[in-house]
Design an enzyme around this catalytic site. Structure first.
Site, PDB file in Angstrom:
ATOM      1  CG  HIS A  47       4.110  18.962 -89.523  1.00 28.52           C
ATOM      2  ND1 HIS A  47       3.787  18.818 -88.192  1.00 28.52           N
ATOM      3  CD2 HIS A  47       3.392  20.022 -89.966  1.00 28.52           C
ATOM      4  CE1 HIS A  47       2.907  19.736 -87.856  1.00 28.52           C
ATOM      5  NE2 HIS A  47       2.651  20.478 -88.905  1.00 28.52           N
ATOM      6  CD  GLU A  50       5.386  23.638 -91.610  1.00 27.90           C
ATOM      7  OE1 GLU A  50       4.661  24.486 -91.042  1.00 27.90           O
ATOM      8  OE2 GLU A  50       4.940  22.571 -92.074  1.00 27.90           O
ATOM      9  CG  HIS A  51       5.492  23.146 -86.299  1.00 28.37           C
ATOM     10  ND1 HIS A  51       4.566  23.591 -85.383  1.00 28.37           N
ATOM     11  CD2 HIS A  51       4.766  22.658 -87.342  1.00 28.37           C
ATOM     12  CE1 HIS A  51       3.338  23.382 -85.846  1.00 28.37           C
ATOM     13  NE2 HIS A  51       3.447  22.798 -87.031  1.00 28.37           N
ATOM     14  CD  GLU A 120       6.335  24.832 -82.374  1.00 29.71           C
ATOM     15  OE1 GLU A 120       5.374  25.001 -83.160  1.00 29.71           O
ATOM     16  OE2 GLU A 120       6.610  25.642 -81.468  1.00 29.71           O
ATOM     17  CD  GLU A 127      -0.394  21.040 -86.933  1.00 33.87           C
ATOM     18  OE1 GLU A 127      -0.589  21.200 -88.155  1.00 33.87           O
ATOM     19  OE2 GLU A 127       0.707  21.241 -86.394  1.00 33.87           O
TER      20      GLU A 127
END
Length: 420
Positions: A47, A50-51, A120, A127
């Site tokens: 994940h 992906e960011h 990020e 998140e």
């Protein structure tokens, strides 16, 4: 409409579907590298990667990536699941080559700038915090963990905060080197696309990649587990999981019909009995999910602390009752709903591109729609009853509870009621 499917010499697969009359196209790359491909120390890195794909390449800055697509009115996004990471865009037909260039660039050429990693990292930690503040997100992660304990398939996609805080440039590059081989990628496009053009672009961008090493997944092992946390919320979030078929098993169609009849809509058994007749909840549903070597039938409801004991017992009773008296009308309704959902989804270029990619990743071919519909139509009342009986009789279940759950029965109590 025409589907074309080719494979490059290095194993990368390309599938397209031209949809006459459309002025737009959806195009993306699906990679067989998700949460279950991580080692425990890597949990969350798929994940994170992906960011980071959107945070700059050796050709574009993060802003330039966003501007390249949005300047032509397009849309760019990505997601990570337990078995797949996808990067995709939707654009007008004249901008397909541009969308391909941006997507291939972020997949092939991420730079993992140290400053951008820190930025990020903070976004992902936010998140994670947001997910922890969303009880129905929490309870599904806990159910996955209870159903697949101490194995990659049971871990969260986001990963724990302490892991995310530690990932480095080397960790990200290492995951790509290990899992982003061309034989694990599918380029899928649908809408106003030309297969020959997509093939030329793919060969130019990906044709020189070397095959990666074979990845050996930890086999899924369904566990009988429970996870609960008592907390002062307005509702108890209740999730019960039962072991279902994997997506290679034709019983997946029976499982989907079963869960649809049980809790797939307003006319379903759970909705009618527990919400409409008794008023014990606002939200309740059942669904069937599948992986390459396992499946999970999930039943969810949110209710008050005072009602959780009654609600959970009724859910189990409905599971059992389906084995004896599910009717032809219910099965027929579920079949029709499945077929209509499938066919309605085909009207969207994005849905078609997603479907093509997933079918290629699973089957390495594109089964015709008629084949899928025939398998749905072949599901019988007796088949659903037998499936329901076997499911209840096995007692193989996992449970997650979050909220004022003091009065909630434990898993063993529910399992005993299920098999009695």
């Amino acid at each position: 409409m025409s589907i074309s499917f080719d494979t490059l010499p290095n194993g990368m697969r390309v599938v397209t579907e031209h949809m006459p009359g459309l002025e737009s196209a959806s195009i993306g790359i699906w990679v067989a590298a998700g949460g279950r491909h991580e080692r425990q120390a890597q949990n969350g890195i798929a994940h994170f990667l992906e960011h980071m794909a959107f945070k700059g390449t050796n050709r574009r800055s993060a802003l330039e990536i966003a501007e390249a697509i949005e300047d032509v009115g397009g849309y760019l996004n990505a997601y990570t699941s337990r078995e797949v990471t996808a990067y995709y865009a939707r654009v007008l037909k004249d901008d397909v080559a541009l969308a391909f260039d941006v997507i291939s660039d972020i997949v092939l050429n991420p730079v993992f700038d140290a400053a951008e990693i820190e930025v990020e990292r903070g976004v992902i930690l936010q998140e994670i915090g947001q997910a922890l503040d969303t009880p129905d997100d929490v309870v599904f992660d806990w159910l996955q963990e209870a159903a697949y304990p101490d194995q990659p398939l049971g871990r969260t996609i986001l990963g724990p905060a302490e892991r995310v805080k530690a990932f480095s440039q080397g960790d990200l590059a290492g995951f790509i080197a290990e899992h982003y081989g061309p034989e694990r990628m599918v380029l899928s496009a649908a809408g106003a696309v030309d297969h020959d053009q997509i093939m030329r672009l793919t060969e130019a961008a990906f044709g020189r990649l070397r095959r990666g090493k074979d990845t050996i997944l930890t086999p899924a092992g369904f566990g009988v587990g429970e996870r609960r946390e008592t907390r002062e919320l307005e509702q108890v979030h209740f999730a019960l999981g039962l072991e279902g078929p994997d997506y290679f098993d034709d019983m997946i169609y029976t499982a989907q019909v079963y869960s649809n009849a049980l809790g797939g809509g307003m006319s379903s058994r759970l909705f009618q009995e527990i919400r409409e007749k008794r008023g014990l909840c606002y939200s309740i549903f059942a669904q069937t999910g599948a992986f390459s070597d396992s499946g999970l039938i999930t039943l969810y409801a949110g209710t008050s602390g005072e009602s959780i004991d009654e609600l959970s017992g009724l859910v189990v009773d409905e599971l059992k009752r389906a084995a004896g008296d599910i009717r032809e009308a219910e099965v027929q309704r579920a079949r029709v709903q499945m077929k209509s959902g499938l066919l309605m989804g085909l009207e969207s270029a994005s849905s078609r591109a997603e479907r093509l990619a997933r079918l290629v990743m699973i089957w390495n071919r594109i089964p015709p729609i008629s084949e899928t519909i025939a398998k749905i139509d072949a599901v019988s009342v007796s088949g659903v009853r037998d499936f329901a009986g076997d499911l209840a009789g096995s007692g193989r279940a996992a449970l997650a509870l979050y909220g004022p759950a003091q009065a909630a029965p434990g898993l063993e109590t529910l399992r005993t009621r299920l098999v009695a």
